[in-house]
Write an enzyme that holds these catalytic residues in place. Structure first.
Site, PDB file in Angstrom:
ATOM      1  CD1 TRP A 207      -2.418  -4.900  -4.747  1.00  0.00           C
ATOM      2  CD2 TRP A 207      -2.079  -6.176  -2.716  1.00  0.00           C
ATOM      3  NE1 TRP A 207      -2.086  -6.360  -5.078  1.00  0.00           N
ATOM      4  CE2 TRP A 207      -2.044  -7.054  -4.054  1.00  0.00           C
ATOM      5  CE3 TRP A 207      -1.939  -6.753  -1.533  1.00  0.00           C
ATOM      6  CZ2 TRP A 207      -1.654  -8.370  -3.908  1.00  0.00           C
ATOM      7  CZ3 TRP A 207      -1.773  -8.067  -1.372  1.00  0.00           C
ATOM      8  CH2 TRP A 207      -1.734  -8.940  -2.852  1.00  0.00           C
TER       9      TRP A 207
ATOM     10  CE  LYS B 283       8.444  -1.988  -9.466  1.00  0.00           C
ATOM     11  NZ  LYS B 283       8.750  -2.814 -10.616  1.00  0.00           N
TER      12      LYS B 283
ATOM     13  CD  GLU C 249      11.287 -11.024 -16.204  1.00  0.00           C
ATOM     14  OE1 GLU C 249      10.700 -11.938 -15.439  1.00  0.00           O
ATOM     15  OE2 GLU C 249      10.720  -9.859 -16.170  1.00  0.00           O
TER      16      GLU C 249
ATOM     17  CB  CYS D  85      -0.927  -0.118   1.333  1.00  0.00           C
ATOM     18  SG  CYS D  85      -1.777  -1.485   1.544  1.00  0.00           S
TER      19      CYS D  85
ATOM     20  CE  LYS E 291       7.676  -8.392 -16.321  1.00  0.00           C
ATOM     21  NZ  LYS E 291       8.617  -8.633 -15.580  1.00  0.00           N
TER      22      LYS E 291
ATOM     23  NE  ARG F  71       4.539   1.617  -1.532  1.00  0.00           N
ATOM     24  CZ  ARG F  71       5.845   1.105  -1.308  1.00  0.00           C
ATOM     25  NH1 ARG F  71       6.856   1.323  -1.637  1.00  0.00           N
ATOM     26  NH2 ARG F  71       6.129  -0.053  -0.244  1.00  0.00           N
TER      27      ARG F  71
ATOM     28  CG  ASN G 178       2.101  -1.235   3.191  1.00  0.00           C
ATOM     29  OD1 ASN G 178       1.784  -2.030   3.059  1.00  0.00           O
ATOM     30  ND2 ASN G 178       3.146  -0.744   2.666  1.00  0.00           N
ATOM     31  N   GLY G 179       0.673  -3.286   5.598  1.00  0.00           N
ATOM     32  CA  GLY G 179       1.263  -4.667   6.335  1.00  0.00           C
ATOM     33  C   GLY G 179       0.053  -5.345   6.796  1.00  0.00           C
TER      34      GLY G 179
ATOM     35  CG  HIS H  27       9.792 -34.335 -20.801  1.00  0.00           C
ATOM     36  ND1 HIS H  27      10.150 -35.888 -20.948  1.00  0.00           N
ATOM     37  CD2 HIS H  27      10.972 -33.649 -21.259  1.00  0.00           C
ATOM     38  CE1 HIS H  27      11.318 -35.948 -21.441  1.00  0.00           C
ATOM     39  NE2 HIS H  27      11.824 -34.597 -21.546  1.00  0.00           N
TER      40      HIS H  27
ATOM     41  CD  GLU I  80       4.668  -9.330 -13.764  1.00  0.00           C
ATOM     42  OE1 GLU I  80       4.835  -9.303 -12.649  1.00  0.00           O
ATOM     43  OE2 GLU I  80       5.399  -9.073 -14.800  1.00  0.00           O
TER      44      GLU I  80
HETATM   45  C1  G6P Z   1       6.008  -8.497  -7.129  1.00  0.00           C
HETATM   46  C2  G6P Z   1       6.101  -7.605  -8.460  1.00  0.00           C
HETATM   47  C3  G6P Z   1       7.151  -8.297  -9.281  1.00  0.00           C
HETATM   48  C4  G6P Z   1       8.516  -8.608  -8.687  1.00  0.00           C
HETATM   49  C5  G6P Z   1       8.318  -9.306  -7.326  1.00  0.00           C
HETATM   50  C6  G6P Z   1       9.764  -9.265  -6.485  1.00  0.00           C
HETATM   51  O1  G6P Z   1       5.593  -9.663  -7.535  1.00  0.00           O
HETATM   52  O2  G6P Z   1       5.021  -7.413  -9.074  1.00  0.00           O
HETATM   53  O3  G6P Z   1       7.422  -7.508 -10.686  1.00  0.00           O
HETATM   54  O4  G6P Z   1       9.464  -9.108  -9.528  1.00  0.00           O
HETATM   55  O5  G6P Z   1       7.367  -8.750  -6.477  1.00  0.00           O
HETATM   56  O6  G6P Z   1       9.805  -8.061  -6.105  1.00  0.00           O
HETATM   57  P1  G6P Z   1      11.261  -7.335  -5.485  1.00  0.00           P
HETATM   58  O7  G6P Z   1      11.154  -5.892  -5.337  1.00  0.00           O
HETATM   59  O8  G6P Z   1      11.899  -8.384  -4.615  1.00  0.00           O
HETATM   60  O9  G6P Z   1      12.237  -7.290  -6.852  1.00  0.00           O
END
Ligand code: G6P
Length: 612
Positions: A75, A607, A485, A2, A489, A27, A101-102, A508, A492
């Protein structure tokens, strides 16, 4: 997860808080709320949805008077996305208002206790429990709010960054932290508190981050920092090194797009002053004091979540291949709970953009408790992971605001390559070999620029396939994590189902999915397993799949087997993911835009995930 922003000063608080919320919206963005104190009353306005909804609500009510207040972008963890569950939350006794937040882990037992005392709850959140608890413990008098917050936090388990106001002390703001970031910006006669620096830099560059269990009481006349047990603390004020330009869109439509295009400049920054090609040396100031210990390490465990784990997996290959040290990468969330064996001379490397990911931080602490030397590969300076490690190397890629990580990924791979070379040169690599790798590293930003020049062409590929609901991403060796990755992407931000895997693994099971027209993206640049990748491509084609290949410029063979080819400059295989990932980032970006999604605020994501 948050975003938090709060203000104490002499300016009208509302406009300042809303501006701060917009900077923090990345955030968390399922609801937003604000509380402003005026004439001994705190007015709370909150709305489900984006900050824009809150703004509209405020516009219809007329501006809130007051020069102290706080705001929150949420969030959801406890309770659905509703106006009622949005922050701030109030108590029902002492005029307490809280944003948080938390997660308060023992909120259920605290709630039962408070209900027995006659408190009536209106939301489903753990935060409301905290507001009620502070209210229950509030005894008034000088410093009453500070004492009540300290007392409440002594009862709480979990993670928090909180801001608290009380109508009975209308000139005091109390903020506190454990396990979720919070910093206090110090301006001229004013204070801006925020969960990250981007909401502070427009007002001041002097700030201090709170440590765990710190409580700060702020008034217009000054502030006092203590612990939850009321031991005074002297905060370390630092200079924020963040330009407004870095957190603004400029000529781009989205932060993700801006950050993809920033990669050449970001990587030049990552490498600046750290490479000495003439001597075949890598200079890492953060590691030099520990160099001897690191050289003698017997095992490296790399850990992270999401994109960071993909970069860590490339780090595993780099460390074994270049530095010849046994290495493995593992999800932090698994590592922390599985009773891992940490032998003597083990190094744990926490990879994280934000430096706040709860699982990564906990894995790091677990490894440290078991005797590992802790390194950080982190972007956010002064973040929790950066502070918890024995040493580390910052990414220096600048603030990453797009929720889907891009420049942090290439920055993480670059730093892990630097660390590998730093060790390699001190273990088995000759100066000449190292110098050659350094020159190759230095060529990467230019090579990424050549990929970015093909943006229009890559957009056409995305256009061709963006309606398909299932995709595969396949690669081998160093580009197996790149495939992971690429798939992440796409998932997401475009909400397309995508799976990434080693190209050989396809046979497999996943090959059963391939039907007419399914897009399969192969990372097929020249490398040790190029021929094998070509075979895998043929297998997909034979079953009616569409192949999009990322291949090396000048490759005449690939066009014969793949329908769409995106060419990237030739690059040494170990360093190639930093270049081959770029077309995959652009495919995901364009596919999401074409499907009409909000690229920077994808549904359900945040994020930085500061809860486990
Ligand atoms: C969240 C974000 C990802 C990120 C992951 C780890 O899931 O949406 O984009 O890769 O956290 O985040 P960090 O800040 O530890 O790289």
């Amino acid at each position: 997860m948050c975003g938090i922003v709060a203000y104490v000063g002499s300016k009208p608080a509302q406009a300042l808080l809303i501006e701060g919320l917009k900077r923090l919206e990345y955030r968390g963005y399922d609801s937003a709320g604000i509380a402003v104190m005026h004439a001994g009353r705190a007015t709370v306005v909150k709305k489900a949805g984006r900050v824009a909804n809150l703004e509209a609500e405020l516009a219809s009510r007329g501006p809130l008077a007051g020069t102290m207040g706080m705001a929150h972008t949420r969030w959801a963890t406890h309770g659905g996305v509703t106006d009622l569950n949005a922050h701030p939350h109030r108590d029902d006794k002492a005029g307490i208002v809280v944003i948080h937040n938390g997660i308060i882990e023992n909120y259920a037992s605290l709630k039962t206790y408070l209900m027995d005392k006659g408190h009536r709850f209106v939301s489903e959140t753990d935060t409301e429990v905290l507001a009620m608890l502070i209210g229950e413990l509030y005894e008034g008098g000088e410093g009453g709010l500070e004492a009540a917050v300290q007392a409440a936090l002594r009862e709480v388990t979990g993670a928090y960054a909180i801001c608290v106001m009380c109508e009975k002390e209308p000139d005091t703001l109390v903020v506190a932290r454990k396990g979720a970031p919070l910093m206090v910006g110090i301006g001229a006669g004013e204070y801006v508190v925020a969960s990250d620096a981007s909401a502070i830099v427009a007002h001041t560059t002097q700030a201090f981050p709170l440590d765990d269990y710190n409580v700060v009481r702020i008034t217009r006349n000054g502030f006092r920092t203590s612990t939850t047990t009321n031991v005074a603390v002297t905060p370390k004020v630092m200079q924020l090194e963040l330009d407004l330009e870095q957190i603004e869109l400029g000529r781009f439509e989205h932060f993700m797009q801006k950050e993809i295009f920033e990669q050449p400049a970001a990587l030049r920054n990552t490498m600046r002053g750290r490479l000495q090609a003439e001597d075949g040396k890598v200079v890492l100031g953060g590691l030099s004091a520990l160099a001897k210990q690191l050289v003698r390490s017997r095992r490296v465990i790399l850990t992270g979540q999401g994109t960071a784990l993909h970069a860590a997996t490339i780090g595993e290959y780099l460390l074994e291949d270049l530095a010849k040290v046994p290495a493995h990468a593992e999800y932090a969330s698994e590592f922390r709970y599985r009773n891992p064996i940490i032998e003597d001379q083990t190094v744990v490397v926490a990879v994280s953009q934000s430096g706040e990911t709860a699982d990564t931080l906990a894995a790091l602490q677990e490894a440290k408790d078991r005797g590992a030397l802790a390194l950080g590969v982190v972007n956010v300076v002064g973040s929790s992971i950066a502070r918890e490690t024995d040493a580390g190397v910052y990414l220096r890629v600048g603030p990453e605001i797009g929720v889907a990580s891009t420049k942090a990924f290439t920055g993480q791979v670059a730093v892990l390559a630097l660390i590998s070379l730093f060790l390699a040169r001190r273990r088995y690599m000759s100066a000449d070999q190292c110098a050659a790798m350094i020159r190759e590293m230095q060529s990467i930003p230019g090579k990424i620029e050549r990929v970015l020049e093909q943006d229009e062409r890559i957009k056409k590929v995305a256009e061709k396939y963006c309606e398909r609901e299932n995709w595969l991403f396949l690669g081998r060796g160093y580009n197996y994590p790149t495939a992971l990755e690429g798939a992440l992407k796409l998932k997401e931000i475009s909400y397309i189902h995508a799976e990434g895997m080693p190209a050989a693994e396809m046979k497999h099971g996943p090959i059963a999915l391939i039907n007419d027209g399914m897009p399969a993206v192969f990372i097929a640049n020249k490398g040790r397993q190029y021929d094998k990748v070509l075979n895998n491509i043929s297998e997909v084609r034979a079953r009616g799949g569409h192949v999009i290949a990322v291949a090396t410029e000048g490759d005449a063979e690939i066009g014969k087997v793949a329908e769409d080819v995106i060419y990237v400059p030739e690059i040494d295989e170990p360093l190639s993911p930093m270049v081959t990932v770029v077309p995959l980032q652009l495919i995901a970006y364009h596919a999401a835009v074409l499907r009409g999604h909000d690229v920077d605020k994808p549904r359900n994501l945040a994020k930085s995930v500061t809860v486990e």
